[in-house]
Design an enzyme around this catalytic site. Sequence first.
Site, PDB file in Angstrom:
ATOM      1  N   ASP A  83      -1.962  -2.209  10.536  1.00 14.99           N
ATOM      2  CA  ASP A  83      -2.220  -2.036   9.109  1.00 14.99           C
ATOM      3  C   ASP A  83      -2.908  -3.244   8.476  1.00 14.99           C
ATOM      4  OD1 ASP A  83      -1.090   0.448   9.157  1.00 14.99           O
ATOM      5  OD2 ASP A  83       0.777  -0.129   8.160  1.00 14.99           O
ATOM      6  N   LYS A 112       0.856  -1.189   0.000  1.00 15.14           N
ATOM      7  CA  LYS A 112       0.000   0.000   0.000  1.00 15.14           C
ATOM      8  C   LYS A 112       0.888   1.232   0.000  1.00 15.14           C
ATOM      9  CE  LYS A 112       0.714   1.355   4.464  1.00 15.14           C
ATOM     10  NZ  LYS A 112       1.359   2.640   4.834  1.00 15.14           N
ATOM     11  N   SER A 162       2.400  -6.619   6.814  1.00 15.15           N
ATOM     12  CA  SER A 162       0.970  -6.770   7.113  1.00 15.15           C
ATOM     13  C   SER A 162       0.279  -7.562   6.009  1.00 15.15           C
ATOM     14  CB  SER A 162       0.320  -5.390   7.250  1.00 15.15           C
ATOM     15  OG  SER A 162       0.884  -4.667   8.320  1.00 15.15           O
ATOM     16  N   GLY A 180       3.680  -1.488   4.073  1.00 16.18           N
ATOM     17  CA  GLY A 180       2.755  -2.473   4.637  1.00 16.18           C
ATOM     18  C   GLY A 180       2.980  -3.884   4.143  1.00 16.18           C
TER      19      GLY A 180
END
Length: 364
Positions: free
Chosen positions: A169, A11, A136, A133
């Site tokens: 996240d 992201k 995550s 991210g």
Amino acid sequence: MKQVTLYPGAKINIGLYVFEKRADGFHEIESIFYPVGPVNSNLVREVLTVTVFHDKEEFCSCLSDDGSMKDKACFCLSDDMQKVRMVELGLDYPGAPEDNICVKAYNLLDADFQLPPAMIVLEKHIPVGAGLGGGSSDGICTLKALNELCNLKLSEAQLLEYAARLGSDCPFFVKNEPMLVTGRGEILTPLLSPPEAKDAAAASASGAEASRVENALKNLMEKYTVRIVFSPDCFVSTKKAYSIVPKRKKSKNLNITCTNKPTALDNNKPSAPNKTKPETATDNNQTQAPYLPIIDLITEPVESWQGRIVNDFEAPVFNEFPQLRNVKDSLMKSGASYVSMTGSGSAIFGIFTGGQRRTEVISC
């Protein structure tokens, strides 16, 4: 033995405001999380392969038959039974393998469902500590793979609950679509309306505004290329970044709007828009770009974003790592319509007009 292969994405943050600490010790933020993946890194995608085994004997037999596996970064999770092994390939992943978020995702589900033995192989190409991210995303792909392989039948709402326990996240990557992120990062508001909501929304003023936001994001997804540049030797600690960023003073006037409902992780819904004069105050009297709701700014042409949609971490992090400012300048000179740091750094992304819509990750 059953196996699933997934391709974790990343992201970027389109704008990121950091406000003063709340009473609970967390900082309020405001940002748009925008998915950019699966990511190509020198034409290689990040790959996560999860294999589950019927029992311990099949698991151990598979490992002993594969001699090369003993030379990888494998480990035994528990002392009395080999239940999960983590294989890390590609970019370096800090910490011990048992601390990998993929293993944490396995343990989270195993505590509730007594999962069968598993092997997780991660070929890492999204840099760690870059504000993308990637970790995550790896964790969520692990949850999704185990949900499918073990027939857990977890709903999206249940996956969101596990994701929230896994990391701040992580919930974003369950749906992996553009989201307005507020609160301390736990309030995620979808910016793309479900089909059944479009007709009803179009009939109202707030619905028309939501349509403008959605059209702007679709235009971005269809007509622009995202180029991400990271420095392998430049790791920005999130804790350090929060300690040096000037915090905005959040007054009652600083409310944001979005007509879609936040995810079930939080019952608070962003307030109606406030068109008062932008505020610039910070907690240390440093000059800062004025507050303007990011949700309003993204409806304007991408070419007008520079200097208006800002990441509050960027200036202080650039002071600590001047080479990142050079990366940004280079992207601007390459013709990018908009350039910014993502998250708390250190990756810098540029949005370019035209060409085949794709995401590129470049090491400098």
